[in-house]
Motif scaffolding. Structure first.
Motif, short mmCIF file in Angstrom:
data_model
loop_
_atom_site.label_atom_id
_atom_site.label_comp_id
_atom_site.label_asym_id
_atom_site.label_seq_id
_atom_site.Cartn_x
_atom_site.Cartn_y
_atom_site.Cartn_z
N PHE A 1 -9.25 1.94 85.55
CA PHE A 1 -9.68 0.47 85.62
C PHE A 1 -8.65 -0.18 86.26
CE2 PHE A 1 -11.99 1.38 81.37
CZ PHE A 1 -13.24 2.38 82.21
N SER A 2 -7.18 0.16 86.60
CA SER A 2 -6.32 -0.72 86.98
C SER A 2 -6.65 -1.56 87.86
CB SER A 2 -4.88 0.13 87.31
OG SER A 2 -3.87 -0.79 87.63
N ASN A 3 -6.09 -3.15 87.96
CA ASN A 3 -6.25 -3.73 89.08
C ASN A 3 -5.33 -5.10 88.34
OD1 ASN A 3 -7.62 -6.16 87.24
ND2 ASN A 3 -9.06 -4.39 86.70
N PRO A 4 -5.29 -5.94 89.36
CA PRO A 4 -4.28 -6.94 89.08
C PRO A 4 -4.35 -7.98 87.68
CG PRO A 4 -4.78 -7.32 91.35
CD PRO A 4 -5.74 -6.31 90.83
N GLN A 5 -5.80 -7.83 87.25
CA GLN A 5 -5.99 -8.64 86.06
C GLN A 5 -6.00 -7.80 84.61
OE1 GLN A 5 -7.86 -9.28 88.86
NE2 GLN A 5 -6.62 -10.97 89.01
N PHE A 6 -5.78 -6.43 84.96
CA PHE A 6 -5.66 -5.42 83.79
C PHE A 6 -4.63 -5.56 82.98
CE2 PHE A 6 -5.20 -1.49 81.53
CZ PHE A 6 -6.24 -1.14 81.42
N THR A 7 -4.73 -5.93 81.53
CA THR A 7 -3.32 -6.28 80.94
C THR A 7 -3.32 -5.41 79.73
OG1 THR A 7 -2.49 -8.19 79.54
CG2 THR A 7 -5.04 -7.89 79.60
N GLY A 8 -1.81 -5.27 79.24
CA GLY A 8 -1.56 -4.84 77.96
C GLY A 8 -1.44 -5.88 76.71
N ASP A 9 -1.82 -7.05 77.27
CA ASP A 9 -1.71 -8.14 76.09
C ASP A 9 -3.01 -8.20 75.41
OD1 ASP A 9 0.79 -9.24 76.68
OD2 ASP A 9 0.34 -10.19 78.44
N ASP A 10 -3.01 -9.30 74.48
CA ASP A 10 -4.32 -9.37 73.59
C ASP A 10 -5.54 -9.66 74.42
OD1 ASP A 10 -3.07 -8.30 71.28
OD2 ASP A 10 -2.34 -10.37 70.72
N CYS B 1 -6.98 -21.70 78.40
CA CYS B 1 -5.62 -21.53 77.85
C CYS B 1 -5.01 -23.14 77.99
CB CYS B 1 -4.93 -21.04 78.80
SG CYS B 1 -5.18 -19.10 79.01
N LEU B 2 -4.32 -23.28 77.13
CA LEU B 2 -3.67 -24.90 77.23
C LEU B 2 -2.65 -25.02 78.28
CD1 LEU B 2 -3.01 -25.42 73.53
CD2 LEU B 2 -4.92 -25.93 74.61
N ALA B 3 -2.55 -25.99 78.89
CA ALA B 3 -1.51 -26.50 80.02
C ALA B 3 -0.27 -26.17 79.60
CB ALA B 3 -1.86 -27.63 80.42
N GLY B 4 0.46 -25.40 80.53
CA GLY B 4 2.02 -25.17 80.47
C GLY B 4 2.21 -24.12 79.24
N VAL B 5 1.33 -23.28 78.82
CA VAL B 5 1.64 -22.33 77.93
C VAL B 5 1.68 -20.95 78.83
CG1 VAL B 5 0.74 -21.04 75.81
CG2 VAL B 5 0.66 -23.44 75.93
N HIS B 6 2.49 -20.03 78.66
CA HIS B 6 2.49 -18.73 79.24
C HIS B 6 3.09 -17.71 78.36
CE1 HIS B 6 3.61 -16.05 82.71
NE2 HIS B 6 2.81 -15.48 82.17
N THR B 7 2.27 -17.15 77.61
CA THR B 7 2.85 -15.98 76.76
C THR B 7 2.39 -14.63 76.97
OG1 THR B 7 0.80 -15.88 75.21
CG2 THR B 7 2.38 -17.65 74.76
N SER B 8 3.26 -13.61 76.86
CA SER B 8 2.89 -12.06 77.16
C SER B 8 3.99 -11.32 76.62
CB SER B 8 2.89 -11.92 78.77
OG SER B 8 2.93 -10.66 79.27
N GLY B 9 3.69 -10.16 76.24
CA GLY B 9 4.57 -9.13 75.86
C GLY B 9 5.60 -8.86 76.85
N THR B 10 5.35 -8.95 78.11
CA THR B 10 6.39 -8.90 79.14
C THR B 10 7.65 -9.85 79.13
OG1 THR B 10 5.22 -10.03 80.94
CG2 THR B 10 4.83 -7.84 80.55
N LEU B 11 7.61 -11.02 78.13
CA LEU B 11 8.29 -12.21 78.36
C LEU B 11 9.42 -12.16 77.40
CD1 LEU B 11 5.77 -14.82 79.36
CD2 LEU B 11 7.30 -13.62 81.06
N ALA B 12 9.86 -11.40 76.59
CA ALA B 12 10.44 -11.37 75.50
C ALA B 12 12.07 -11.36 75.98
CB ALA B 12 10.59 -10.25 74.60
N ARG B 13 13.06 -12.09 75.55
CA ARG B 13 14.37 -11.94 76.42
C ARG B 13 15.52 -12.12 75.48
NH1 ARG B 13 11.42 -11.41 79.91
NH2 ARG B 13 10.98 -12.29 81.56
N PRO B 14 16.71 -11.18 75.90
CA PRO B 14 17.70 -11.32 74.74
C PRO B 14 18.21 -12.61 74.43
CG PRO B 14 18.12 -9.70 76.81
CD PRO B 14 16.84 -10.67 77.06
#
Length: 334
Positions: A28-37, A148-161
């Motif tokens: 199924f992989s495509n640019p929108q396929f996600t591992g997020d919720d 989606c609310l404006a200015g919000v971007h959450t993803s499991g890929t975005l955690a930072r040290p």
């Protein structure tokens, strides 16, 4: 990976991830396929979140909820974790022949009440009846769409040290509740599922700050599995303080008797939040004023060391690796 499907493949741990990678992602992989919720889709200039979830909980009635309430909370919460206001749901019922009509009506009423609380409308659906023994009483699948609310971007890929890890309340209550409701161990404990719709919680938090990197709901596999997913997706390490993890005394007692880890028991009303450390006091202040997150706490920190691993600091100050998620004792929890 096994050549046949086992219950562990539906438990949310390592086998589930292997199944997704080997079969679903491969085909199924495509640019929108996600591992997020939920997937975030840009349509007509708007960002919409889109998700679906199946519910086969056994037993279908449990302290704190039922399969109808659960089916709304699960999908509403997946949309909420992407910073999306839940708007519309569809629902599909697969009902076993001979199942009491009164119970179907009971669960539909529960869905309606929960949807009203979440501010979402059920606008479409489907019904199938399976032969006796082909289905375990009742399965419900809900699909949701939110804006989606404006200015919000959450993803499991975005955690930072340097980020901190927050949980919105005590962990493991839903999994423990289902375990006790099955009456397999003869344990009597006062435990109620945390099942709840969380858009109001997320909306209040994002009203305080949009500088939040990850929001996930800890369902199958619990908080521990979610943290391993985030560590893998973001290529970071996560260090937890075991004494900071909120656990209800009854859940801790049951886990002690059965040798279970509360971090790997399912939640149905708890968020895992990863955000910059400077935002943590304001986030906690908001969470403590919401009805479903009054016990929110910082439980750890994201690090650059040991990427892909979750390290647990024990009560005596030693550090050990939290065992990676594998099979699941409770496959039928959501």
């Amino acid at each position: 990976m096994n050549d046949v499907i086992t219950l562990a493949h539906g438990a949310g741990g390592r086998q589930t991830a292997e199944l997704i990678d080997r079969v679903f992602k491969a085909h199924f992989s495509n640019p929108q396929f996600t591992g997020d919720d939920a997937a975030v889709l840009s349509i007509g200039g708007a960002d919409l979140a889109f998700t679906t979830d199946g519910f086969i909980v056994s037993p279908p009635d449990f302290p704190g909820g039922d399969i109808g309430k659960l089916s709304i909370c699960g999908t509403v919460n997946d949309l909420s974790c992407m910073g999306a206001r839940p708007l519309y749901l569809s629902c599909a019922f697969v009902i076993e022949e001979g199942f009491p009509l009164a119970k179907v009506e009971k669960y539909a009423a529960s869905m309606a009440r929960t949807a009203a609380e979440a501010g979402v409308r059920i606008v479409a659906g489907d019904t199938k009846v399976a032969g006796k023994g082909q289905v375990d009483h009742l399965f419900i699948t809900t699909t949701g769409i939110g804006q989606c609310l404006a200015g919000v971007h959450t993803s499991g890929t975005l955690a930072r040290p340097g980020d901190v890890v927050i949980v919105s309340g005590d962990v493991g209550r839903h999994g423990c509740t289902i375990l006790l409701a099955r009456n397999q161990f003869g344990i009597d404990a006062d435990v109620t599922s945390d099942c709840a719709p969380l858009w109001g919680t997320v909306e209040a938090m994002l009203g305080q700050t949009k500088d939040i990197h990850v929001i996930r709901d800890a369902t199958r596999g619990g908080v521990g599995t979610v943290l391993y997913e985030i560590a893998s997706q973001s290529h970071v390490g996560i260090h937890l303080d075991s004494q900071s993890v909120p656990v209800h005394p009854s859940v801790r007692g049951v886990c002690g008797m059965l040798g279970l880890e509360p971090l790997y028991l399912a939640c149905e009303g708890r968020l895992v939040i990863v955000a910059p450390e400077c935002e943590a006091p304001a986030i906690l202040d908001v969470l403590h004023r919401q009805p479903y997150s009054q016990d929110a706490a910082v439980i750890g920190q994201v690090t650059a060391e040991q990427p892909g691993r979750v390290i647990l600091r024990t009560e005596i100050g030693a550090e050990t690796m939290l065992p990676p998620p594998g099979g699941e004792l409770l496959p039928r929890i959501c």
